[in-house]
Motif scaffolding. Structure first.
Motif, mmCIF file in Angstrom:
data_model
loop_
_atom_site.group_PDB
_atom_site.id
_atom_site.type_symbol
_atom_site.label_atom_id
_atom_site.label_comp_id
_atom_site.label_asym_id
_atom_site.label_seq_id
_atom_site.Cartn_x
_atom_site.Cartn_y
_atom_site.Cartn_z
ATOM 1 N N GLN A 138 0.830 -1.211 0.000
ATOM 2 C CA GLN A 138 0.000 0.000 0.000
ATOM 3 C C GLN A 138 0.861 1.256 0.000
ATOM 4 O OE1 GLN A 138 -2.785 0.252 3.266
ATOM 5 N NE2 GLN A 138 -3.863 2.019 2.399
ATOM 6 N N LEU A 139 1.928 1.252 0.792
ATOM 7 C CA LEU A 139 2.825 2.404 0.830
ATOM 8 C C LEU A 139 3.507 2.621 -0.517
ATOM 9 C CD1 LEU A 139 4.376 1.890 4.368
ATOM 10 C CD2 LEU A 139 3.033 3.869 3.635
ATOM 11 N N GLY A 140 3.905 1.523 -1.159
ATOM 12 C CA GLY A 140 4.487 1.643 -2.494
ATOM 13 C C GLY A 140 3.499 2.232 -3.488
ATOM 14 N N MET A 141 2.255 1.816 -3.394
ATOM 15 C CA MET A 141 1.218 2.339 -4.278
ATOM 16 C C MET A 141 0.960 3.821 -4.014
ATOM 17 S SD MET A 141 -1.297 -0.998 -4.051
ATOM 18 C CE MET A 141 -2.627 -0.380 -5.069
ATOM 19 N N GLU A 142 0.957 4.208 -2.736
ATOM 20 C CA GLU A 142 0.765 5.625 -2.387
ATOM 21 C C GLU A 142 1.881 6.476 -2.989
ATOM 22 O OE1 GLU A 142 -1.799 6.902 -0.995
ATOM 23 O OE2 GLU A 142 -2.798 5.195 -0.063
ATOM 24 N N LEU A 143 3.116 5.994 -2.892
ATOM 25 C CA LEU A 143 4.242 6.766 -3.405
ATOM 26 C C LEU A 143 4.179 6.880 -4.929
ATOM 27 C CD1 LEU A 143 6.752 8.333 -2.695
ATOM 28 C CD2 LEU A 143 8.065 6.208 -2.766
ATOM 29 N N ALA A 144 3.772 5.813 -5.594
ATOM 30 C CA ALA A 144 3.640 5.869 -7.053
ATOM 31 C C ALA A 144 2.586 6.886 -7.466
ATOM 32 C CB ALA A 144 3.300 4.487 -7.598
ATOM 33 N N ARG A 145 1.519 7.004 -6.693
ATOM 34 C CA ARG A 145 0.488 8.007 -7.008
ATOM 35 C C ARG A 145 1.045 9.418 -6.835
ATOM 36 N NH1 ARG A 145 -2.814 4.239 -3.870
ATOM 37 N NH2 ARG A 145 -4.051 2.983 -5.326
ATOM 38 N N ILE A 146 1.875 9.607 -5.809
ATOM 39 C CA ILE A 146 2.526 10.914 -5.641
ATOM 40 C C ILE A 146 3.376 11.228 -6.866
ATOM 41 C CG2 ILE A 146 4.224 12.217 -4.296
ATOM 42 C CD1 ILE A 146 3.304 10.602 -1.834
ATOM 43 N N HIS A 147 4.117 10.232 -7.340
ATOM 44 C CA HIS A 147 5.014 10.441 -8.476
ATOM 45 C C HIS A 147 4.272 10.559 -9.803
ATOM 46 C CE1 HIS A 147 8.500 8.506 -6.004
ATOM 47 N NE2 HIS A 147 8.225 9.749 -5.631
ATOM 48 N N SER A 148 2.959 10.298 -9.798
ATOM 49 C CA SER A 148 2.176 10.508 -11.014
ATOM 50 C C SER A 148 1.922 11.994 -11.256
ATOM 51 C CB SER A 148 0.840 9.762 -10.928
ATOM 52 O OG SER A 148 -0.037 10.388 -9.998
ATOM 53 N N TYR A 274 4.759 -0.322 -5.595
ATOM 54 C CA TYR A 274 5.108 0.841 -6.419
ATOM 55 C C TYR A 274 4.983 0.501 -7.901
ATOM 56 C CZ TYR A 274 7.625 4.929 -8.132
ATOM 57 O OH TYR A 274 7.964 6.090 -8.785
ATOM 58 N N GLU A 275 5.542 -0.641 -8.280
ATOM 59 C CA GLU A 275 5.538 -1.041 -9.688
ATOM 60 C C GLU A 275 4.122 -1.332 -10.188
ATOM 61 O OE1 GLU A 275 10.025 -3.027 -9.791
ATOM 62 O OE2 GLU A 275 8.263 -4.283 -9.405
ATOM 63 N N LYS A 276 3.251 -1.770 -9.307
ATOM 64 C CA LYS A 276 1.867 -2.078 -9.684
ATOM 65 C C LYS A 276 1.164 -0.825 -10.190
ATOM 66 C CE LYS A 276 -0.224 -4.876 -6.966
ATOM 67 N NZ LYS A 276 -0.947 -5.451 -5.783
ATOM 68 N N SER A 278 2.880 2.306 -10.923
ATOM 69 C CA SER A 278 3.701 3.045 -11.892
ATOM 70 C C SER A 278 3.748 2.356 -13.250
ATOM 71 C CB SER A 278 5.124 3.219 -11.367
ATOM 72 O OG SER A 278 5.807 1.976 -11.317
ATOM 73 N N GLY A 279 3.605 1.020 -13.256
ATOM 74 C CA GLY A 279 3.624 0.270 -14.503
ATOM 75 C C GLY A 279 4.991 0.057 -15.095
ATOM 76 N N ARG A 280 6.051 0.323 -14.313
ATOM 77 C CA ARG A 280 7.404 0.096 -14.820
ATOM 78 C C ARG A 280 8.290 -0.384 -13.676
ATOM 79 N NH1 ARG A 280 6.373 5.512 -14.660
ATOM 80 N NH2 ARG A 280 7.693 6.795 -13.331
ATOM 81 N N PRO A 281 9.333 -1.191 -14.000
ATOM 82 C CA PRO A 281 10.200 -1.735 -12.952
ATOM 83 C C PRO A 281 11.123 -0.675 -12.363
ATOM 84 C CG PRO A 281 11.027 -2.353 -15.115
ATOM 85 C CD PRO A 281 9.703 -1.685 -15.348
ATOM 86 N N LEU A 282 11.450 -0.846 -11.102
ATOM 87 C CA LEU A 282 12.406 0.045 -10.442
ATOM 88 C C LEU A 282 13.830 -0.419 -10.723
ATOM 89 C CD1 LEU A 282 10.719 0.442 -6.939
ATOM 90 C CD2 LEU A 282 11.102 2.263 -8.594
ATOM 91 N N ASP A 283 14.732 0.519 -10.856
ATOM 92 C CA ASP A 283 16.157 0.209 -10.992
ATOM 93 C C ASP A 283 16.724 0.003 -9.592
ATOM 94 O OD1 ASP A 283 18.960 0.255 -11.270
ATOM 95 O OD2 ASP A 283 18.846 1.525 -13.045
ATOM 96 N N ARG A 284 16.816 -1.254 -9.166
ATOM 97 C CA ARG A 284 17.223 -1.551 -7.797
ATOM 98 C C ARG A 284 18.644 -1.088 -7.486
ATOM 99 N NH1 ARG A 284 12.654 -3.787 -9.029
ATOM 100 N NH2 ARG A 284 11.544 -5.216 -7.624
ATOM 101 N N ASP A 285 19.527 -1.125 -8.471
ATOM 102 C CA ASP A 285 20.911 -0.673 -8.235
ATOM 103 C C ASP A 285 20.951 0.821 -7.930
ATOM 104 O OD1 ASP A 285 21.938 -3.219 -8.632
ATOM 105 O OD2 ASP A 285 22.240 -2.906 -10.782
ATOM 106 N N LEU A 286 20.120 1.583 -8.626
ATOM 107 C CA LEU A 286 20.108 3.031 -8.397
ATOM 108 C C LEU A 286 19.474 3.398 -7.064
ATOM 109 C CD1 LEU A 286 19.382 4.902 -11.763
ATOM 110 C CD2 LEU A 286 21.414 5.023 -10.311
ATOM 111 N N VAL A 287 18.607 2.540 -6.546
ATOM 112 C CA VAL A 287 18.021 2.809 -5.231
ATOM 113 C C VAL A 287 19.119 2.935 -4.200
ATOM 114 C CG1 VAL A 287 16.584 1.892 -3.370
ATOM 115 C CG2 VAL A 287 15.797 1.739 -5.725
ATOM 116 N N ARG A 288 20.149 2.097 -4.283
ATOM 117 C CA ARG A 288 21.251 2.156 -3.320
ATOM 118 C C ARG A 288 21.953 3.515 -3.383
ATOM 119 N NH1 ARG A 288 24.192 -1.056 -0.106
ATOM 120 N NH2 ARG A 288 26.389 -0.555 0.209
ATOM 121 N N TYR A 289 22.128 4.046 -4.600
ATOM 122 C CA TYR A 289 22.731 5.382 -4.726
ATOM 123 C C TYR A 289 21.915 6.394 -3.926
ATOM 124 C CZ TYR A 289 23.947 9.913 -6.683
ATOM 125 O OH TYR A 289 24.325 11.224 -6.806
#
Length: 340
Positions: A138-148, A274-276, A278-289
């Protein structure tokens, strides 16, 4: 709340709600909020389309001068309205007052939401927030809506706009602050250089909450009831919020591998939600940055908070203690970038 302030609020709300009158029977200052004050007000709205129980929160500036980079109440109200319209679970924004003659400070009124936001409770007691997998989705979905919410937006034209890569923009802002600060912080300078050298290029820009973390969302026993504290939001790289949420400094002491998402659960559950949306995969390597960036940003904020106390601007034990976390954050930056 003083009687004159209560009466002023009753008159203001009655006018905004088109009511015959408003009767406030209960008001109290809520805990938390180092930068802003939140007052719970309860009572009755008599007449008009809002007739019925009044159960709201008044959000206004703290008597202290606050943090310079935070939005004012009119700007935060606009952000809350944009989020509400985008389907984000936020307290419904009702009425804005910029006239200081009413209660002495600008404020806005929003509906009260039930639940708790205490980070230490959410991490330790799974009765808060319900099923952890569902909570993180749910939190991932909330954040994706913010980023919309994407630029350009006339209603958000007060947000800073820039053409450089968001990561480099942040590094340059932090560096300017350290250059003007009287005490050197070589470890942070080294960390900023690492962030500069590894900065991702400018991609899609979205509205970033910039403080999306455990402690800034409300939950009941079923899940999320409200995303709070929008005073630092701005245009940026969506992964900035992902990294901030997952950063070790915001896990409230939870050290297990399966608690890396806000200290409450597995980051893959958060990513999946979040991906559900946003409809696109997250770049997990960049998350660490962006997790490294989160530690640098929090260290800079901690230095600024401590400076407010040391300078005499605002004497506060909480602000003074915040400065003591800087070495821990510097150590984490070194650990995360070792050998990189």
């Amino acid at each position: 709340m003083q009687e004159n302030l209560r009466q002023a609020l009753e008159i203001f709300i009655a006018r905004q709600a088109g009511a015959e009158r408003v009767e406030i029977s209960e008001s109290k200052l809520l805990t938390g909020g180092a930068v802003q004050e939140n007052w719970l007000v309860k009572g009755q709205i008599v007449g008009g389309k809002h007739a019925g129980a009044l159960d709201a929160v008044i959000r206004t500036d703290s008597p202290s001068c606050g943090v310079a980079v935070s939005h004012n109440r009119a700007e935060e109200f606009a952000l809350l309205k944009a989020a509400f319209a985008a389907g984000v679970t936020v307290p419904e924004p009702l009425w804005l007052c910029v006239d200081k003659a009413v209660i002495g400070r600008p404020f806005f009124v929003m509906r009260r939401v039930d639940g708790t936001a205490a980070g230490h409770l959410l991490v330790k007691d799974e009765r808060h927030g319900g099923n952890r997998v569902q909570l993180l989705e749910q939190l991932g979905m909330e954040l994706a809506r913010i980023h919309s919410i994407r630029p350009p937006r006339a209603d958000l034209d007060f947000l800073e706009w820039y053409e450089e890569a968001p990561a480099l923009h942040a590094v340059n802002r932090f560096r300017r602050y350290l250059d003007s600060h009287s005490i050197p912080h070589p470890t942070l300078e080294w960390g900023l250089r690492w962030l500069e050298r590894h900065a991702p290029p400018r991609g899609e820009v979205a509205l970033c909450h910039r403080d999306f973390r455990t402690g800034n969302y409300m939950v009941d026993d079923k899940g999320v009831t409200g995303i709070l504290d929008w005073e630092f939001a701005g245009w940026g790289d969506p992964l900035e919020d992902i990294g901030w949420f997952c950063a070790k400094c915001w896990r409230f002491g939870a050290k297990a591998k399966n608690r890396e998402a806000g200290g409450v659960g597995d980051r893959e559950d958060f990513y999946r939600g979040y991906e559900k949306i946003s409809g696109r995969p997250l770049d997990r390597d960049l998350v660490r940055y962006w997790e490294v960036m989160a530690h640098a940003a929090w260290a800079i904020i901690a230095i600024q908070q401590a400076e407010r106390h040391v300078s005499g601007e605002e004497k506060s034990l909480m602000l003074a203690l915040t400065g003591h976390i800087v070495p821990e954050l510097e150590y984490e930056i070194l650990t995360m970038t070792e050998g990189a």
